[in-house]
Design a protein around this motif. Structure first.
Motif, short mmCIF file in Angstrom:
data_model
loop_
_atom_site.label_atom_id
_atom_site.label_comp_id
_atom_site.label_asym_id
_atom_site.label_seq_id
_atom_site.Cartn_x
_atom_site.Cartn_y
_atom_site.Cartn_z
N GLU A 238 -13.24 54.26 -54.80
CA GLU A 238 -12.45 53.30 -54.03
C GLU A 238 -12.23 52.02 -54.83
OE1 GLU A 238 -12.53 51.15 -49.62
OE2 GLU A 238 -13.95 52.76 -50.11
N LYS A 239 -13.25 51.62 -55.60
CA LYS A 239 -13.14 50.42 -56.43
C LYS A 239 -12.00 50.55 -57.44
CE LYS A 239 -15.91 47.68 -59.71
NZ LYS A 239 -17.22 47.57 -60.39
N THR A 240 -11.85 51.75 -58.02
CA THR A 240 -10.78 51.98 -58.99
C THR A 240 -9.42 51.89 -58.32
OG1 THR A 240 -12.14 53.32 -60.47
CG2 THR A 240 -9.76 53.69 -60.55
N ASN A 242 -8.62 50.30 -55.62
CA ASN A 242 -8.35 48.91 -55.26
C ASN A 242 -7.85 48.12 -56.46
OD1 ASN A 242 -9.09 49.32 -52.59
ND2 ASN A 242 -11.20 48.64 -52.88
N LYS A 243 -8.43 48.37 -57.63
CA LYS A 243 -7.96 47.70 -58.85
C LYS A 243 -6.52 48.09 -59.16
CE LYS A 243 -11.96 46.59 -61.75
NZ LYS A 243 -12.58 46.79 -63.08
N LEU A 245 -4.17 49.13 -57.05
CA LEU A 245 -3.24 48.53 -56.08
C LEU A 245 -3.11 47.03 -56.30
CD1 LEU A 245 -4.35 50.51 -52.88
CD2 LEU A 245 -2.36 50.93 -54.36
N ASP A 246 -4.22 46.37 -56.63
CA ASP A 246 -4.17 44.93 -56.89
C ASP A 246 -3.34 44.63 -58.14
OD1 ASP A 246 -5.15 42.14 -56.41
OD2 ASP A 246 -6.06 42.48 -58.38
N LYS A 249 0.26 44.96 -57.29
CA LYS A 249 0.68 43.85 -56.44
C LYS A 249 0.96 42.60 -57.26
CE LYS A 249 -0.77 41.36 -52.27
NZ LYS A 249 -1.85 41.22 -51.25
#
Length: 342
Positions: A238-240, A242-243, A245-246, A249
């Protein structure tokens, strides 16, 4: 896995048969061809200079799957023969803790046969070569016990362009952690710890996922698996994600290190599943949702990986770049040079 899109002649001398370290250079000193996907312009450099082609805030996503020695030799008794026959077998895909699909390199073995790999490991052939050339086998051990046996008796899978049986360490990336790949996720092989440190110092992000590669070649050009048949298991922390998607963005670039990373991320984008199996076939018609660029090796004529590259850059730019790589004597395959599309 074959493509109808791009065929070319690959001279024998461009098959990299020796690891860079045995050619007298570091793994990150292989050559690098950088292709600008907007302009089609090509730059030639050394892979150790990668940091100069990325910007602070960009994200490199790497596959940390570790290669296992998936070529095994077994004895079996045929028709009550006193002397056993010796056969070779390549693991192709893990089904569960005890059962695997495998490529048995012998036409003497049929369903029901028992293969003996060592005094403490055997396997029964459950299903033989239908509808693919792969056989389903059940080992006498499973899980960690089986993996330990495989490490003791197996060798890395190698193809005809590799003339010497290099040890398993040459088939690993420096950041590999979890065993499971049957062939090396080779795009990340050129990355050294020193290069990773320099990238991070510049502000380039690093993240990991895991995709265990299967067997890509069945020892017969007429029996190549289609991309849809090439099911491989992936896990994206999940951490990957999130990185990723961030980074998207913020407008920075997500760079996949290898076709395996592209398949995993784009599958997750389509399915919203961070863990699962992928048989995603990416072509020039695919719209990539998460990945902006790719670091990869040079792919063989008609390889389906070339179809994936066309999702990044049109053939009018990719094919001339490959011709330039041929003219400049870039090396192909897992011990070869690197191509980057940005």
């Amino acid at each position: 896995m074959t493509s109808q899109a791009f065929d070319f002649h690959l001279p024998t001398q461009l098959n990299a048969s020796i690891p860079p370290e045995r050619r007298g250079i570091r793994r990150d000193q292989v050559k690098m061809m950088v292709l600008n996907k907007q302009s089609g312009q090509v730059y030639h450099d050394e892979f150790s200079q990668l940091e100069h082609y990325l910007q602070a805030g960009d994200l490199l996503v790497l596959n940390n799957s570790r290669t296992i020695p998936a070529l095994l030799r077994a004895r079996f008794h045929q028709n009550n023969q006193k002397e056993p026959s010796i056969i070779e077998m390549k693991l192709a895909r893990k089904i569960n803790e005890f059962e695997w699909e495998s490529l048995i390199l012998s036409d003497k073995v049929s369903a029901g046969e028992v293969l003996h790999f060592s005094p403490t490991l055997s396997a029964t052939v459950l299903k033989q070569k239908s509808p693919t050339p792969l056989s389903r086998i059940q080992f006498s051990k499973g899980g960690t016990e089986l993996l330990e046996e495989i490490y003791m008796i197996g060798e890395p899978i190698r193809y005809e362009y590799i003339h010497e049986p290099w040890s398993l360490e040459y088939y690993q990336t420096v950041f590999a952690t979890t065993p499971g790949s049957l062939e090396m996720p080779s795009a990340g092989r050129a990355i050294s710890w020193e290069l990773l440190f320099r990238l991070q110092k510049k502000g380039i992000q690093i993240a990991f996922l895991q995709l265990h590669t299967g067997l890509s070649y069945f020892s017969d050009d007429n029996l190549l698996p289609s991309p849809e048949e090439n099911r491989e298991k992936y896990i994206i922390p999940e951490k990957t994600m999130n990185k990723v998607l961030d980074t998207k963005k913020r407008g920075s670039k997500v760079i996949a290190v290898g076709t395996t990373v592209v398949r995993a991320l784009e599958t997750a984008s389509k399915t919203s599943c961070l863990t699962g199996w992928t048989n995603l076939y990416i072509t020039e018609e695919s719209k990539l949702q998460l990945v902006d660029g790719i670091i990869t090796g040079f792919h063989e004529p008609k390889a389906s990986h070339l179809d994936m590259l066309l999702a990044f850059v049109p053939k009018e730019k990719l094919f001339p770049a490959y011709e330039e790589a041929l003219n400049k004597q870039y090396l192909w395959h897992e011990f070869g040079d690197i191509n980057i599309i940005l």
